[in-house]
Design a protein around this motif. Structure first.
Motif, PDB file in Angstrom:
ATOM      1  N   MET A   1      30.323   2.991  10.732  1.00  0.00           N
ATOM      2  CA  MET A   1      29.378   4.585  11.788  1.00  0.00           C
ATOM      3  C   MET A   1      27.515   3.336  10.333  1.00  0.00           C
ATOM      4  SD  MET A   1      28.490   8.003  10.400  1.00  0.00           S
ATOM      5  CE  MET A   1      29.534   8.831  11.369  1.00  0.00           C
ATOM      6  N   LYS A   2      26.481   3.549  11.400  1.00  0.00           N
ATOM      7  CA  LYS A   2      25.316   2.780  10.713  1.00  0.00           C
ATOM      8  C   LYS A   2      24.465   3.863   9.570  1.00  0.00           C
ATOM      9  CE  LYS A   2      24.058  -0.431  14.482  1.00  0.00           C
ATOM     10  NZ  LYS A   2      22.806  -0.504  15.576  1.00  0.00           N
ATOM     11  N   ILE A   3      23.967   3.146   9.543  1.00  0.00           N
ATOM     12  CA  ILE A   3      23.125   4.699   8.662  1.00  0.00           C
ATOM     13  C   ILE A   3      21.590   4.858   9.126  1.00  0.00           C
ATOM     14  CG2 ILE A   3      21.575   4.866   6.497  1.00  0.00           C
ATOM     15  CD1 ILE A   3      23.438   3.173   5.117  1.00  0.00           C
ATOM     16  N   LEU A   4      21.040   5.956   9.681  1.00  0.00           N
ATOM     17  CA  LEU A   4      20.030   6.777   9.809  1.00  0.00           C
ATOM     18  C   LEU A   4      18.873   5.741   9.483  1.00  0.00           C
ATOM     19  CD1 LEU A   4      20.992  10.531  10.887  1.00  0.00           C
ATOM     20  CD2 LEU A   4      20.982   8.107  12.714  1.00  0.00           C
ATOM     21  N   PRO A   5      17.617   5.614  10.262  1.00  0.00           N
ATOM     22  CA  PRO A   5      16.457   5.187   9.813  1.00  0.00           C
ATOM     23  C   PRO A   5      15.546   6.187   9.812  1.00  0.00           C
ATOM     24  CG  PRO A   5      16.435   5.322  12.275  1.00  0.00           C
ATOM     25  CD  PRO A   5      18.057   5.775  11.657  1.00  0.00           C
ATOM     26  N   PRO A   6      14.660   6.158   8.634  1.00  0.00           N
ATOM     27  CA  PRO A   6      14.605   7.336   7.730  1.00  0.00           C
ATOM     28  C   PRO A   6      13.482   8.495   8.817  1.00  0.00           C
ATOM     29  CG  PRO A   6      13.507   5.123   6.419  1.00  0.00           C
ATOM     30  CD  PRO A   6      14.365   5.389   7.790  1.00  0.00           C
ATOM     31  N   THR A   7      13.167   7.670   9.711  1.00  0.00           N
ATOM     32  CA  THR A   7      12.449   8.909  11.055  1.00  0.00           C
ATOM     33  C   THR A   7      13.535   9.835  12.159  1.00  0.00           C
ATOM     34  OG1 THR A   7      12.472   7.041  11.981  1.00  0.00           O
ATOM     35  CG2 THR A   7       9.840   7.432  11.298  1.00  0.00           C
ATOM     36  N   MET A   8      14.400   9.569  11.718  1.00  0.00           N
ATOM     37  CA  MET A   8      15.331  10.005  12.316  1.00  0.00           C
ATOM     38  C   MET A   8      16.447  11.689  11.394  1.00  0.00           C
ATOM     39  SD  MET A   8      17.052   7.423  15.146  1.00  0.00           S
ATOM     40  CE  MET A   8      18.339   9.537  16.008  1.00  0.00           C
ATOM     41  N   ARG A   9      16.059  10.901   9.793  1.00  0.00           N
ATOM     42  CA  ARG A   9      16.762  11.901   9.203  1.00  0.00           C
ATOM     43  C   ARG A   9      16.310  13.200   8.949  1.00  0.00           C
ATOM     44  NH1 ARG A   9      16.561   7.276   4.452  1.00  0.00           N
ATOM     45  NH2 ARG A   9      17.570   5.525   5.545  1.00  0.00           N
ATOM     46  N   GLU A  10      17.330  13.961   8.374  1.00  0.00           N
ATOM     47  CA  GLU A  10      17.012  15.684   7.952  1.00  0.00           C
ATOM     48  C   GLU A  10      15.357  15.194   6.971  1.00  0.00           C
ATOM     49  OE1 GLU A  10      19.675  18.401   7.481  1.00  0.00           O
ATOM     50  OE2 GLU A  10      20.423  17.894   9.604  1.00  0.00           O
ATOM     51  N   ASN A  11      14.491  15.921   7.156  1.00  0.00           N
ATOM     52  CA  ASN A  11      13.373  16.185   5.761  1.00  0.00           C
ATOM     53  C   ASN A  11      14.342  17.364   4.538  1.00  0.00           C
ATOM     54  OD1 ASN A  11      11.550  13.902   6.529  1.00  0.00           O
ATOM     55  ND2 ASN A  11      10.932  15.491   7.969  1.00  0.00           N
ATOM     56  N   LYS A  12      13.539  16.785   3.187  1.00  0.00           N
ATOM     57  CA  LYS A  12      14.489  17.498   2.601  1.00  0.00           C
ATOM     58  C   LYS A  12      13.654  18.335   1.980  1.00  0.00           C
ATOM     59  CE  LYS A  12      19.392  16.343   2.742  1.00  0.00           C
ATOM     60  NZ  LYS A  12      20.216  15.949   1.282  1.00  0.00           N
ATOM     61  N   ARG A  13      13.590  19.026   0.823  1.00  0.00           N
ATOM     62  CA  ARG A  13      13.404  18.966  -0.273  1.00  0.00           C
ATOM     63  C   ARG A  13      13.311  19.863  -1.410  1.00  0.00           C
ATOM     64  NH1 ARG A  13       9.659  17.183   2.487  1.00  0.00           N
ATOM     65  NH2 ARG A  13       8.146  17.875   3.284  1.00  0.00           N
TER      66      ARG A  13
END
Length: 126
Positions: free
Chosen positions: A1-13
Motif C-alpha cells: 500500500m502506498k503512502i498518501l502524499p501530504p496534499t491528500m492527507r487529512e489535516n489534523k490539529r
C-alpha cells in the motif's frame, strides 16, 4: 500500500490539555480514553464522532495531547468540556492550546513535561 502524499492527507490539529482531578488523584490513560469516547458518542453520535477523528495521542501525569480533524476542533473541545468524572473521580479538562503539530503543542503549552520527546522517537524514522 502506498503512502498518501501530504496534499491528500487529512489535516489534523493537536490540543494540549491538562486534567484537573479532585484531590490530585491520577487518572489512567485507559480510563480517560473510555470516557472521551463515551462523551463523544453521547454528544455527537456515531457519525459525528467518526468525523472528528478524536485520538488520545499522549497522556502522562494528568497532561496530554489529543489529535482531531482540523475542521472539528470546536466539537472536540465541546466533548472535552462535557467530561466531568472518570471512574467516580470528579475531573475537569482544561485545554491549554491548539497547534498544527505535536511538537508545537508540546513546546508551547506543555513546557517541561516529557510527553513527546523527538529525541526519544528518532529511532522510528530510521
Amino acid at each position: 500500500m502506498k503512502i498518501l502524499p501530504p496534499t491528500m492527507r487529512e489535516n489534523k490539529r493537536y490540543l494540549a490539555f491538562e486534567l484537573i482531578a479532585e484531590e490530585n488523584s491520577l487518572v489512567s490513560r485507559d480510563e480517560l480514553i473510555r470516557e472521551i469516547f463515551s462523551a463523544s458518542g453521547s454528544l455527537l453520535g456515531d457519525l459525528g464522532s467518526s468525523e472528528c477523528n478524536i485520538w488520545l495521542f499522549a497522556f502522562d501525569d494528568n497532561k496530554g495531547v489529543i489529535s482531531c480533524d482540523r475542521d472539528h476542533v470546536s466539537q472536540t473541545r465541546a466533548v472535552l468540556a462535557t467530561i466531568t468524572n472518570v471512574k467516580g473521580k470528579r475531573v475537569l479538562i482544561h485545554v491549554l492550546g491548539v497547534s498544527g503539530t505535536v511538537l508545537g503543542a508540546t513546546k508551547k503549552y506543555l513546557e517541561g513535561v516529557g510527553i513527546f520527546n523527538p529525541e526519544e522517537q528518532s529511532h522510528i524514522n530510521e
